[in-house]
Design a protein around this motif. Structure first.
Motif, PDB file in Angstrom:
ATOM      1  N   ALA A 141      73.734  45.712  29.254  1.00 54.06           N
ATOM      2  CA  ALA A 141      72.559  45.912  29.019  1.00 54.06           C
ATOM      3  C   ALA A 141      72.649  47.361  29.973  1.00 54.06           C
ATOM      4  O   ALA A 141      72.554  46.930  31.142  1.00 54.06           O
ATOM      5  CB  ALA A 141      70.938  45.082  29.120  1.00 54.06           C
ATOM      6  N   LEU A 142      72.648  48.522  29.307  1.00 59.22           N
ATOM      7  CA  LEU A 142      72.634  49.232  30.470  1.00 59.22           C
ATOM      8  C   LEU A 142      71.536  49.762  30.008  1.00 59.22           C
ATOM      9  O   LEU A 142      70.722  50.816  29.259  1.00 59.22           O
ATOM     10  CB  LEU A 142      73.878  50.148  29.260  1.00 59.22           C
ATOM     11  N   LYS A 143      71.131  50.496  31.609  1.00 57.57           N
ATOM     12  CA  LYS A 143      69.489  51.462  32.064  1.00 57.57           C
ATOM     13  C   LYS A 143      69.498  52.996  31.066  1.00 57.57           C
ATOM     14  O   LYS A 143      71.119  53.450  30.992  1.00 57.57           O
ATOM     15  CB  LYS A 143      69.155  51.463  33.224  1.00 57.57           C
ATOM     16  N   HIS A 144      68.410  53.842  30.853  1.00 60.02           N
ATOM     17  CA  HIS A 144      68.728  54.964  29.922  1.00 60.02           C
ATOM     18  C   HIS A 144      68.363  55.760  31.820  1.00 60.02           C
ATOM     19  O   HIS A 144      67.502  56.109  31.915  1.00 60.02           O
ATOM     20  CB  HIS A 144      67.833  54.810  29.306  1.00 60.02           C
ATOM     21  N   ASN A 145      69.970  55.816  32.712  1.00 61.31           N
ATOM     22  CA  ASN A 145      69.768  56.135  33.906  1.00 61.31           C
ATOM     23  C   ASN A 145      70.873  57.552  33.196  1.00 61.31           C
ATOM     24  O   ASN A 145      71.185  57.858  32.506  1.00 61.31           O
ATOM     25  CB  ASN A 145      69.855  55.833  34.716  1.00 61.31           C
ATOM     26  N   LYS A 146      70.624  58.398  34.710  1.00 54.90           N
ATOM     27  CA  LYS A 146      71.900  59.176  34.500  1.00 54.90           C
ATOM     28  C   LYS A 146      73.405  59.029  34.401  1.00 54.90           C
ATOM     29  O   LYS A 146      74.123  59.969  33.766  1.00 54.90           O
ATOM     30  CB  LYS A 146      71.286  60.337  35.910  1.00 54.90           C
TER      31      LYS A 146
END
Length: 351
Positions: free
Chosen positions: A183-188
């Protein structure tokens, strides 16, 4: 209410895995090739938000707020810029064309089975065909599910998902119980993280046998009556009482006087009615799952009264009760969570 397919944006290879609607093409395609067929290549971007104060627009950033709007570009069937959500200032999108580029080498081996977009484009999903296997003595098709929440409500995820061929139901275990998942967070770092994890996808695929063995173990344990209660209560917990009802439940007329007591009763009556309706609805679904459990036991005596049978009952109840035609109901939201809770609880019995 769960989101529906965005326009006609659904692609299915042969028989769609999640429902029986959409464009079906009997062809092995990479993610980029399927994306051209299903038209989910539209871009999203973030933009500052503004408020209207004293006759002029003022950026919320200047007021100390750290958030942006997620905007989808116009499409042929929705020709306007569409605001999908408002998110924190660090939220960063990943474009579908970039995601396709990372997944293309994988989909050359595991072709696209389904692809689609939901709502106004705030969610997209891709399933890749990962072959076949036997679980609990039944034939299954195996898939890898890629989903991206593009409205700030979730991450970019990849998870393992088997589908029973006998009834073509959707055995989505949920991301919190899938062993093969990220699960990959939508950050930079979303772009770099996605590229890095997709390169490791082949390593994730080696865990497939472990997941299948884990699911198969559900069929080798005999349930006790209390086990059934535990799994069902975990899958379908009772709704929480509204806070006002909790505060009012121990108050009597003697405590506050008749007038105040009547005011409390009148003010909370609608909350009590709504709470009782939610409890009744939850009990109705739970009873339907129990009924399905008994039917499954009759239809499949070799797996009767096992955690596998109970999980199947919950899954089939959630996939085929009212609203089952909606793809989103199987992939996102509370129905997927119910199936995940049931799986985790059923697996915990197999010690």
């Amino acid at each position: 209410m769960a989101a529906s397919i965005f326009g006609e944006r659904f692609f299915g290879r042969r028989q769609p895995a999640w429902h029986r609607i959409g464009t079906v093409m009997d062809a092995d395609m990479t993610v980029s090739q399927a994306m051209q067929q299903v038209d989910v290549g539209f871009e999203i971007y973030t933009t500052p938000t503004y408020v209207y104060i004293d006759g002029e627009y003022v950026s919320t950033e200047s007021l100390g707020a750290d958030h942006n709007a997620i905007v989808r570009e116009p499409t042929s069937d929705d020709p306007q810029h569409r605001v999908l959500s408002v998110v924190g200032g660090q939220w960063t999108p990943i474009q579908t064309r970039d995601l396709a580029g990372y997944l293309d080498p994988i989909s050359e081996k595991f072709p696209v089975e389904t692809m689609g977009a939901l709502g106004h484009g705030e969610k997209i999903f891709i399933t890749l065909d990962a072959g076949e296997s036997a679980i609990a003595g039944e034939h299954h098709k195996l898939y890898y599910l890629v989903t991206d929440h593009r409205d700030g409500t979730g991450a970019l995820t990849i998870a393992f998902t088997p589908v029973r061929v006998v009834c073509q139901n959707t055995l989505t275990t949920g991301l919190n119980s899938a062993k093969v998942s990220v699960a990959l967070k939508h950050n930079k770092m979303i772009q770099a993280d996605t590229e890095w994890y997709t390169r490791l996808f082949s390593r994730m695929l080696t865990s497939q046998d472990q997941v299948i063995a884990q699911m198969d173990r559900l069929s080798h344990y005999t349930l006790e009556p209390e086990d059934i209660t535990v799994v069902m209560n975990t899958a379908y917990p009772q709704p929480s009482r509204p806070r006002r009802l909790n505060l009012a439940k121990d108050i009597s007329q003697d405590d506050v006087g008749k007038e105040t007591w009547l005011t409390i009763i009148n003010d909370t009556k609608h909350l009590q009615d709504e709470y009782e309706k939610r409890v009744e609805a939850k009990n109705r679904i739970r009873n339907a799952a129990l009924e399905r459990f008994h039917v499954f036991n009759d239809e499949f005596p070799d797996n009767a009264n096992t955690p596998w049978a109970l999980w199947q009952a919950v899954v089939e109840t959630e996939d085929y009760r009212k609203g089952w035609q909606n793809t989103a109901s199987a992939l996102f939201g509370e129905r997927a969570n119910i199936k995940a809770r049931a799986f985790k609880s059923a697996l915990a019995l197999c010690k």
